[in-house]
Scaffold this motif. Sequence first.
Motif, PDB file in Angstrom:
ATOM      1  N   LEU B  16       0.820  -1.211   0.000  1.00 20.72           N
ATOM      2  CA  LEU B  16       0.000   0.000   0.000  1.00 20.72           C
ATOM      3  C   LEU B  16       0.855   1.263   0.000  1.00 20.72           C
ATOM      4  N   LEU B  17       1.942   1.250   0.811  1.00 19.12           N
ATOM      5  CA  LEU B  17       2.700   2.493   0.997  1.00 19.12           C
ATOM      6  C   LEU B  17       3.314   2.992  -0.308  1.00 19.12           C
ATOM      7  N   PRO B  18       4.081   2.175  -1.055  1.00 16.39           N
ATOM      8  CA  PRO B  18       4.677   2.686  -2.295  1.00 16.39           C
ATOM      9  C   PRO B  18       3.615   3.128  -3.289  1.00 16.39           C
ATOM     10  N   LEU B  19       2.472   2.395  -3.287  1.00 19.37           N
ATOM     11  CA  LEU B  19       1.408   2.731  -4.222  1.00 19.37           C
ATOM     12  C   LEU B  19       0.860   4.128  -3.916  1.00 19.37           C
ATOM     13  N   THR B  20       0.627   4.366  -2.642  1.00 17.12           N
ATOM     14  CA  THR B  20       0.095   5.661  -2.233  1.00 17.12           C
ATOM     15  C   THR B  20       1.089   6.771  -2.550  1.00 17.12           C
ATOM     16  N   VAL B  21       2.357   6.529  -2.159  1.00 18.13           N
ATOM     17  CA  VAL B  21       3.380   7.561  -2.369  1.00 18.13           C
ATOM     18  C   VAL B  21       3.527   7.841  -3.863  1.00 18.13           C
ATOM     19  N   LEU B  22       3.497   6.795  -4.668  1.00 20.16           N
ATOM     20  CA  LEU B  22       3.637   6.970  -6.119  1.00 20.16           C
ATOM     21  C   LEU B  22       2.469   7.791  -6.673  1.00 20.16           C
ATOM     22  N   ALA B  23       1.263   7.460  -6.190  1.00 17.82           N
ATOM     23  CA  ALA B  23       0.088   8.183  -6.675  1.00 17.82           C
ATOM     24  C   ALA B  23       0.193   9.661  -6.335  1.00 17.82           C
ATOM     25  N   VAL B  24       0.563   9.929  -5.094  1.00 14.99           N
ATOM     26  CA  VAL B  24       0.683  11.330  -4.673  1.00 14.99           C
ATOM     27  C   VAL B  24       1.784  12.015  -5.485  1.00 14.99           C
ATOM     28  N   PHE B  25       2.905  11.316  -5.685  1.00 15.85           N
ATOM     29  CA  PHE B  25       4.030  11.869  -6.446  1.00 15.85           C
ATOM     30  C   PHE B  25       3.579  12.238  -7.856  1.00 15.85           C
ATOM     31  N   LEU B  26       2.891  11.313  -8.519  1.00 14.74           N
ATOM     32  CA  LEU B  26       2.455  11.559  -9.901  1.00 14.74           C
ATOM     33  C   LEU B  26       1.477  12.731  -9.958  1.00 14.74           C
ATOM     34  N   ALA B  27       0.568  12.772  -8.986  1.00 14.53           N
ATOM     35  CA  ALA B  27      -0.428  13.842  -8.976  1.00 14.53           C
ATOM     36  C   ALA B  27       0.245  15.198  -8.825  1.00 14.53           C
ATOM     37  N   THR B  28       1.186  15.285  -7.875  1.00 14.66           N
ATOM     38  CA  THR B  28       1.847  16.587  -7.651  1.00 14.66           C
ATOM     39  C   THR B  28       2.680  16.957  -8.873  1.00 14.66           C
ATOM     40  N   GLN B  29       3.348  15.964  -9.436  1.00 16.86           N
ATOM     41  CA  GLN B  29       4.162  16.252 -10.626  1.00 16.86           C
ATOM     42  C   GLN B  29       3.285  16.795 -11.744  1.00 16.86           C
ATOM     43  N   ALA B  30       2.132  16.148 -11.946  1.00 17.12           N
ATOM     44  CA  ALA B  30       1.234  16.592 -13.018  1.00 17.12           C
ATOM     45  C   ALA B  30       0.757  18.005 -12.747  1.00 17.12           C
ATOM     46  N   ALA B  31       0.399  18.275 -11.486  1.00 19.39           N
ATOM     47  CA  ALA B  31      -0.081  19.605 -11.137  1.00 19.39           C
ATOM     48  C   ALA B  31       0.998  20.647 -11.413  1.00 19.39           C
ATOM     49  N   LEU B  32       2.239  20.290 -10.967  1.00 21.51           N
ATOM     50  CA  LEU B  32       3.356  21.221 -11.173  1.00 21.51           C
ATOM     51  C   LEU B  32       3.542  21.512 -12.660  1.00 21.51           C
ATOM     52  N   ARG B  33       3.527  20.446 -13.434  1.00 19.80           N
ATOM     53  CA  ARG B  33       3.769  20.596 -14.868  1.00 19.80           C
ATOM     54  C   ARG B  33       2.706  21.464 -15.534  1.00 19.80           C
ATOM     55  N   ILE B  34       1.442  21.178 -15.198  1.00 26.52           N
ATOM     56  CA  ILE B  34       0.347  21.949 -15.824  1.00 26.52           C
ATOM     57  C   ILE B  34       0.480  23.418 -15.438  1.00 26.52           C
ATOM     58  N   ASN B  35       0.739  23.618 -14.157  1.00 25.18           N
ATOM     59  CA  ASN B  35       0.877  24.979 -13.658  1.00 25.18           C
ATOM     60  C   ASN B  35       2.005  25.696 -14.386  1.00 25.18           C
ATOM     61  N   PHE B  36       3.151  24.985 -14.538  1.00 28.20           N
ATOM     62  CA  PHE B  36       4.326  25.567 -15.173  1.00 28.20           C
ATOM     63  C   PHE B  36       4.013  25.926 -16.641  1.00 28.20           C
ATOM     64  N   ARG B  37       3.323  24.975 -17.297  1.00 28.45           N
ATOM     65  CA  ARG B  37       3.023  25.217 -18.704  1.00 28.45           C
ATOM     66  C   ARG B  37       2.131  26.453 -18.863  1.00 28.45           C
ATOM     67  N   GLU B  38       1.164  26.544 -17.941  1.00 31.74           N
ATOM     68  CA  GLU B  38       0.254  27.691 -18.027  1.00 31.74           C
ATOM     69  C   GLU B  38       0.988  28.993 -17.763  1.00 31.74           C
ATOM     70  N   THR B  39       1.899  28.958 -16.767  1.00 31.17           N
ATOM     71  CA  THR B  39       2.680  30.149 -16.452  1.00 31.17           C
ATOM     72  C   THR B  39       3.489  30.568 -17.673  1.00 31.17           C
ATOM     73  N   ILE B  40       4.150  29.554 -18.291  1.00 28.88           N
ATOM     74  CA  ILE B  40       4.989  29.862 -19.453  1.00 28.88           C
ATOM     75  C   ILE B  40       4.151  30.449 -20.588  1.00 28.88           C
ATOM     76  N   SER B  41       2.976  29.813 -20.832  1.00 31.30           N
ATOM     77  CA  SER B  41       2.182  30.333 -21.948  1.00 31.30           C
ATOM     78  C   SER B  41       1.655  31.721 -21.617  1.00 31.30           C
ATOM     79  N   GLY B  42       1.408  31.991 -20.316  1.00 32.10           N
ATOM     80  CA  GLY B  42       1.043  33.340 -19.891  1.00 32.10           C
ATOM     81  C   GLY B  42       2.159  34.334 -20.195  1.00 32.10           C
ATOM     82  N   GLU B  43       3.369  33.891 -19.854  1.00 30.87           N
ATOM     83  CA  GLU B  43       4.529  34.755 -20.096  1.00 30.87           C
ATOM     84  C   GLU B  43       4.670  35.037 -21.594  1.00 30.87           C
ATOM     85  N   ILE B  44       4.450  33.986 -22.383  1.00 33.57           N
ATOM     86  CA  ILE B  44       4.563  34.156 -23.841  1.00 33.57           C
ATOM     87  C   ILE B  44       3.523  35.158 -24.333  1.00 33.57           C
ATOM     88  N   GLU B  45       2.281  34.997 -23.795  1.00 29.16           N
ATOM     89  CA  GLU B  45       1.210  35.943 -24.174  1.00 29.16           C
ATOM     90  C   GLU B  45       1.605  37.361 -23.832  1.00 29.16           C
TER      91      GLU B  45
END
Lengths: 218, 506
Positions: B16-45
Amino acid sequence: MPSIFIVEDDENIAKMIEATLSMVGYDCEKCPDGKEAVQRILEGRFDLILLDVMLPGLDGFEILSKIKMKGVPVIFLTALQDVGDKVKGLRSGAEDYIVKPFETVELLARIEVVLRRTGKNRKKLSYLDIEIDLEKHLVTKGGHAVALTPKEFDVLVFFMQNLDIAVTRERLLAAVWGYEFEGESRTVDIHVQQVRRKLGLKGRLVTIPKLGYRLESL
Amino acid sequence: MKKQGIALWQKIFFLLLPLTVLAVFLATQAALRINFRETISGEIERSRWEHSFFCTGVQNKLSYEKSASGNPFLGKEGIGRALVQMTSEQTANSAQGLAVYQNKSCIAFSNTPFELRSGPLLEDLEKKPLDSQECRVVLRNEKNLYYTVSASLLPIENESYELFTVREITSVYQNQARAVRTVEVFLFFFTLIAALFFYFALQLLLSPLRHVNSGIQEIAGGNYSLRLSPKGSAEFRSLSRNINRMARSVEENIEQVQNLADSRKRFIDNLAHEMKTPLTSILGFADLLRVKRSVSEKQRREFAGAIVEEAKRLQSLSGKLMELIFAESAKPDCREIPLEELFREISLSVSPLLARRGVRLLVNCPGGSLWADRELLKSCLYNLIDNAAKASKEGEEIELSCSFLSDYVLFSVSDWGMGMDEKTVRRATEPFYMADKSRSRKNGGAGLGLSLCARIAELHGGSLRIKSKLHEGTTVFLSLPKDRPSREESESISSGRKEASNEEAS
């Protein structure tokens, strides 16, 4: 003579024991009931009690616990061969136990041993002009001391204790040499011959064919 | 459980533990990435917007210059001068860099950290040239600093100029790196907390298992009366209930086996006693006759008499034992027996016994017939009459009668002799039980007669009942089923007999 109290509910067994004991001269009283037996033991003066284990009213163990303070030695008569019962019997203060069925001479020997141990047996035995002082370990014939080896002494004592009773070689062997002795019955014959010769008992200490020996009174 | 490698809780934990940690890791990574992409495209705009602002600024400035000089055409040099002046003015108060190119050569530039018409933007432009309305923005990394470079065409007086602007956006990347580090720290602490949570949750959830396990251990250790209290989740409660059920049946079986062993032992003890008692007398008296030097005539008669008496007792015991063993092992051979014939035979066989005791037998026979094993039934009735005769005094009567009830044939043997008290009646069918030992023995009894009768009644699917009153007499009722037992029934009777004999072990 020592007096012996027989507590046995089976009439024939009680009669048989009485006949056996009176043969060597013990005084006997019989009782078939547990409660009555306790009463009579507490009131009377007995030297030894033969106590059946399975009795109506009170069983042998219960009787023993009730008469302990009287200090009379007890031999259990039991049909049970369980070691557990043996231990229970001896632990509750019985001197010995004897398993039914038993031979006449074996019963007498056990009684003799217990009486000797408790100091209630005869101190002196006499037969014709032969006298034995059991305490001093001394044999005299016509006032003169007779030199006997310890085994010869024991053989003579056994015959005088079982006067007029035929004694098998096996019984004599068991009584004098002990149950563990694995000697031949020739050993017995030699000792009997020695006793016969030293005390001039020819014609008195007789050989009974196929049975053993008997010391006969007049 | 501990000895068998990895425990269940450990398995669940490490799954259970690695599964949970992996899920949380992937979720945060995805959030970070989306946020970063949006920031960058904002900057480009924003770069694009600022770039167009510059473009408009340049156009306005040029118009202003034209109207100020009153000349609608500034000419190439005039435009160049105006552009140089403009670039320095425009960039004076901003972090922006600005450059203007014509025909790939730089006309004016200001505040540019590097050659703007170069690198990835130039490659991009060569692949696909700018069209008039387009504003192209690319990202550029130069010496660990991040920029957006924008380019567009600037048409002035039929000439095409290229306008480049540059803007540093390193802070966006720094923010992103900080966010990643924060998330890493968060993930570390999250892992710790999750591990603790899972550990305690699993211990709590699996504690009923330990409870059940220790209970089973105790039961296996011999404490069959232990019952588990149902604890924990539904599965554990049902497990506990089933274990309790198992323990109960084990306990019952053990008890049955124990009872059987006890009654067997009681039987053997009694048998040993009953055999050894006469043997003791026989051996003792015989030995007396053998070793005694002189036996008087009176003694000889007494001793021999006792020997014969006791030997007879042994004989009777062995006879009764044989009958009992036979009754235990035999299947009743049921046939139709006419009652009159049966009673005649019984009267005949008991007559010597009755004559010896001076007792009279009254027979009350209703006629008819019944289904039973002839020999067993005769043996049973013989024993009952024998008992009645023993209880009676000379000159008294015994009655043997029979009546047909709805389902049963009821035999009764009555006497008006000494009777028995309640306790004796209750124990009368126990093997070797004797109300008065010395009297029974004198009569040659071994205490087996009634237990034999009870067994015979059981064999036929019937029963034995005793009614007695002290000093008034005894009646023994033997009831047997009237109808011929069908095949199944007789089998169930015989198996029932086995069970019954197990229970009583007699």
